[in-house]
Design an enzyme around this catalytic site. Sequence first.
Site, mmCIF file in Angstrom:
data_model
loop_
_atom_site.group_PDB
_atom_site.id
_atom_site.type_symbol
_atom_site.label_atom_id
_atom_site.label_comp_id
_atom_site.label_asym_id
_atom_site.label_seq_id
_atom_site.Cartn_x
_atom_site.Cartn_y
_atom_site.Cartn_z
ATOM 1 N N HIS A 280 -67.980 -4.962 30.821
ATOM 2 C CA HIS A 280 -67.510 -5.107 29.447
ATOM 3 C C HIS A 280 -66.295 -6.020 29.485
ATOM 4 C CE1 HIS A 280 -65.955 -4.347 25.459
ATOM 5 N NE2 HIS A 280 -67.047 -3.672 25.163
ATOM 6 N N ASP A 321 -73.026 1.917 27.450
ATOM 7 C CA ASP A 321 -74.456 1.858 27.120
ATOM 8 C C ASP A 321 -75.280 2.529 28.221
ATOM 9 O OD1 ASP A 321 -74.084 0.222 24.710
ATOM 10 O OD2 ASP A 321 -73.492 -1.340 26.115
#
Length: 381
Positions: A280, A321
């Site tokens: 990320h 996720d």
Amino acid sequence: MSWLTAEEALQALKTKPQTLYANVSRGRIRAKPDPTDPRRSLYQATDVQRLAERHAGRRKTETVAAEAIRWGDPVLSSAISTIIGGRLFYRGKDAAGFAEVATLEQTATLFWNGAEPLSSSSGTGHASPSLQAAFLALAGRVTSDLPSLGRSQAALRREASGVLYTVADALAPGPSDRPLHLRLAASWQRPDAADCLRRALVLLADHELNASTFAARVTASAGAALSATVLSGLATLTGPLHGAAWQGVGALIETASTLGAEQAIRRTLAQGNRLSAFGHPLYPDGDVRALALLSHFSLPPQFAEVREVGEEMVGEKVNVDFALAAMAAAFDLPREAPIIIFSLARSVGWLAHAMEQIDSGELIRPRARYTGPAPETDNRT
């Protein structure tokens, strides 16, 4: 994501080490430990390049504006959440620590300046969580709810409760007097998942100015009803580069179950596809939301293998996720559970941002940089 050594970063910036470290501490340059030597750090190349160009005076105003909407400098003021030094904060509180004890309702109270969300619904809703039902319910409200423009924050906070429970009745059907994580666990008949669901809902409630939150704020800035702002956010969340990234994680796990983790990752990368499970941009040391969630349940074997092999091959840690998809598999939740959890949680944040944007009184209306054919000239004499 490309990374530079300290020497390379200093050469690009033409500055002293102290200045480099100061830019890291201020969040202007992302850094992470060098996997080959933990005593050294690596620095995000895009951040370094942006600062180098700024110092050289080469960046035009339009360039700055264009970069700002791609993980660049902040473009809106907000007191709701921020990411500093690889940590997520909710109104100054460490989100990972807050998730240890808080519920989604308590998160709403924190975000909504002390206003506790109160359900006025019967809490019956659909027999099982339904994203389609949430869209339909919100769309039904949009046509009848009052515009937000010209209304007090107290009135908007009362309406925010109604909008939240409109979403909740579709995504977490159950008795209105029960906390939302318990309603969700009961609707899936997975009482053992309740605590992890509570943590996930809190950890996903807000994440600064992400794509869906920006969409919600744009809608709010036009004076639309609060239900319209949540509908905008929900529609944006369904994109595969945002809330639906769990589908990419699921596809990777499915391929790994046939080919093995290493071959599955190699194939995905060779095809030029994005690995949704890893990394990320705002968390060079690892997504804190994923770390906070993964420590509370046992990873299914296939997920554990993909995590171990992937983190070594890619050089990035798994993200939220991956954690959501893993949690759904660990507790045998329905396939669409990650997007249901994400949507319910983020509705609290969308409403907070909508009310904050409305309170600012500002319309979000950026200009476009025209790249089409040259405008016709007026040849009249």
